[in-house]
Scaffold this active site. Sequence first.
Site, mmCIF file in Angstrom:
data_model
loop_
_atom_site.group_PDB
_atom_site.id
_atom_site.type_symbol
_atom_site.label_atom_id
_atom_site.label_comp_id
_atom_site.label_asym_id
_atom_site.label_seq_id
_atom_site.Cartn_x
_atom_site.Cartn_y
_atom_site.Cartn_z
ATOM 1 N N THR A 15 10.627 9.637 1.360
ATOM 2 C CA THR A 15 10.502 9.142 -0.014
ATOM 3 C C THR A 15 9.133 9.381 -0.623
ATOM 4 O OG1 THR A 15 9.873 6.976 0.832
ATOM 5 C CG2 THR A 15 12.210 7.341 0.408
ATOM 6 N N ASN A 66 3.831 6.940 -8.212
ATOM 7 C CA ASN A 66 3.609 8.389 -8.197
ATOM 8 C C ASN A 66 4.763 9.068 -8.924
ATOM 9 O OD1 ASN A 66 2.991 11.050 -7.695
ATOM 10 N ND2 ASN A 66 3.127 10.907 -5.469
ATOM 11 N N GLN A 85 12.993 11.072 -6.091
ATOM 12 C CA GLN A 85 13.931 10.063 -5.624
ATOM 13 C C GLN A 85 15.069 9.855 -6.613
ATOM 14 O OE1 GLN A 85 13.972 7.781 -2.617
ATOM 15 N NE2 GLN A 85 13.238 9.823 -2.184
ATOM 16 N N GLY A 122 11.491 -0.894 -7.292
ATOM 17 C CA GLY A 122 12.011 0.019 -6.284
ATOM 18 C C GLY A 122 12.857 1.079 -6.941
ATOM 19 N N GLU A 127 17.191 3.510 -4.514
ATOM 20 C CA GLU A 127 18.649 3.390 -4.533
ATOM 21 C C GLU A 127 19.255 3.310 -5.924
ATOM 22 O OE1 GLU A 127 20.167 1.319 -1.031
ATOM 23 O OE2 GLU A 127 18.193 0.436 -0.824
ATOM 24 N N ILE A 182 10.611 7.794 5.187
ATOM 25 C CA ILE A 182 11.830 8.520 5.526
ATOM 26 C C ILE A 182 12.061 9.721 4.609
ATOM 27 C CG2 ILE A 182 12.902 6.509 6.560
ATOM 28 C CD1 ILE A 182 14.534 6.127 4.040
#
Length: 709
Positions: A472, A596, A603, A666, A669, A470
Amino acid sequence: MTVAPQRPAAPGLIGTAHTRVEGRDKVTGAARYGGDIPFAGLAHGMLVLSTVARGRIRSVDTGPVLAMPGVLTVLHHGNAPRLNSDYVGILGVPPDPTAVVFQHDRIPHAGWPVALVVAETPEQARAAADALTVRYEEEPHDVVLSADRPDAYAADGHMPGTTEKGDLEAELAASAHVVDAQYTTPEEHHAMMEPHVATAWWDGGRLDVVDSDQGITWVADELARMFSLDASAVRVRSEHVGGGFGSKGVRAPQVAAAMAAAELGRPVRVSLTRRQMFSVTGYRSPTVQRVRLGAGPDGRLRALEHTSLNQTSTVYEFVEPGAGVARTMYDATAHRTENRVVRLDVPSPTWMRAPGEAPGSFALECALDELAEMCGVDPIELRLRNEPESGPVSGLPFAGRNLAACFREGARRFGWNARDPRPGVRREGRWLLGTGTAAASFPAGTLPSTAAVTAEADGTFTVRISASDIGTGARTALTLIAADALRVPAERIRVHLGDSDFGPSGIAAGSMGTRSWGWAVAAAAEDLRERLVPGGTVPPEGITVRSDTTEAIAALAAKERHSWGAQFAEVAVDVTTGEVRVRRMLGVFAAGRIVNPLTARNQLVGGLTWGISMALHEEAVRDPASGGLYGADLAGYHVATHADVPAIEVDWVDDHDPEDPVGIKGIGEVGIVGAAAAVANAVWHATGVRHRSLPIRPDRVLRAGGADA
């Protein structure tokens, strides 16, 4: 036939910066998004949305519209096919009725889909939709959220509605310092670059959909259930996605397009306008939160209570779990959290980047800052004194909790130790200067996924997985993961994603995408590498190995897994205009192994940028009279632009997860969590005034003066 590749030493690609493998296609226009793909005989649909907030449809006057140029059909509750909505989907929730379009004459909120006009061109469809007359029996509506709603109730959602231990009132009474404050956040909208769009057609009894989504398996599964089809009779593709932030699941465009395509026997594309997105694609609910903290003289918590109230629609229960963040961050002898909802005549809220944690961290981290002021303890030191040894509610051990390392490194880089703790003492001309900090956390979950990796006869490798990139950089991350597992250069990896025919996989949400897909890709690639014989040959059809992580991820449930972060902000506040400018921001994170660094930094910077936007700009205002929004577009709904964003610095500490085969968590968020709180705490430090309601607009700064706001 080609000789199988030799096995060189691992190139160690994971952890090295790599530009996006599809970057050239995107900047040259070669990458095709959901609305770009041509189809022979394509028709275009435009939704018609209700103009009343509650009532019934009396009539839909289709005659004049059907006579307009190019119009092919008008679908509405009187002629649309019946759909199945009595199910619980793969995410564990029933479908939002807003997506199950044209099934009855009830209007539960302004902007409810009441019809679809289909025509030969987009312009004809839009003109006809604007001309369609729909008459209503209007009923009184209620769209006002307030803290004292008697009809609010505790709701479980995807987590327990209430958790509690200990005697809260007794511990508060025995505390040397008590914070008891209410915090509010407004309605916020996703506003991604690419609006929702879907094209559907039927080939025999099989439904094909090309759309813009963040969960290929999710969308395919729900469409199969709605249209009562076998799972194999639905194919969904979403090769490139221009942002999602939680909203791009099963929405009205896919369902309406499939209905119209069935009636017309040709492909139909349904695109949403920007204004329509404010009604039918979800949003972050406003919240009213109360935090009560009780602490000893040294700031150690004895009592913690965090309650959060959000609105939901009358047809669908969605919980914005603002109190959930307190269940992870801090412990106390008495600990209570509760998420409450109230049903109003409003559209259904939905997941939006860091659902629960984003608004919840604003309240909790501002309250911690208030407690630090009361205790005379440095805000970072106060947080470190209240580090829990295990999950405050779950009792589970943490699979690594490197929050302290984030704060220590962040404080060093930000120059925190030189900070004068007194508010309102730093000044440059008309600008008051201040700094603030806040903690961040977000769960590191994993979803079952399947992947296939093929050794090709030409010496390359093809990865197939139904993931959704999406924006990212997931396509690039999976390339590096596969290359590392196969021990070959990244140039020999081709990653194909965004096709439900590749098998079920997790969604691009909850910071679980790359972690879930990477596990599946690594497992298949490593298995394939073991099967390839050095110096052997690969047949023309290639050698394919498939993986399924369903059983493997079950072992992770024994511990709490989170990404962590420490946010820092410096602001300047104009005493004459009330303008707040963020001068610099820093975020330091513990988010597992970084695949990466280039796209990871993007992000995290994006999360901090959104934190500025959340703190200072974003606010959708609902009109009590009409039930709709004022300025439901990007002219009326303000987001941070380039001119609003200062130099933002992000970095991370070592945080390898040894129980994850790729060692990642992750990052999608955690970057936004605590960012708005850091800005708000910095505004207090600059002015001596607490702002407990977002956004911190200039008029609110001016009205607050020198008193609490």
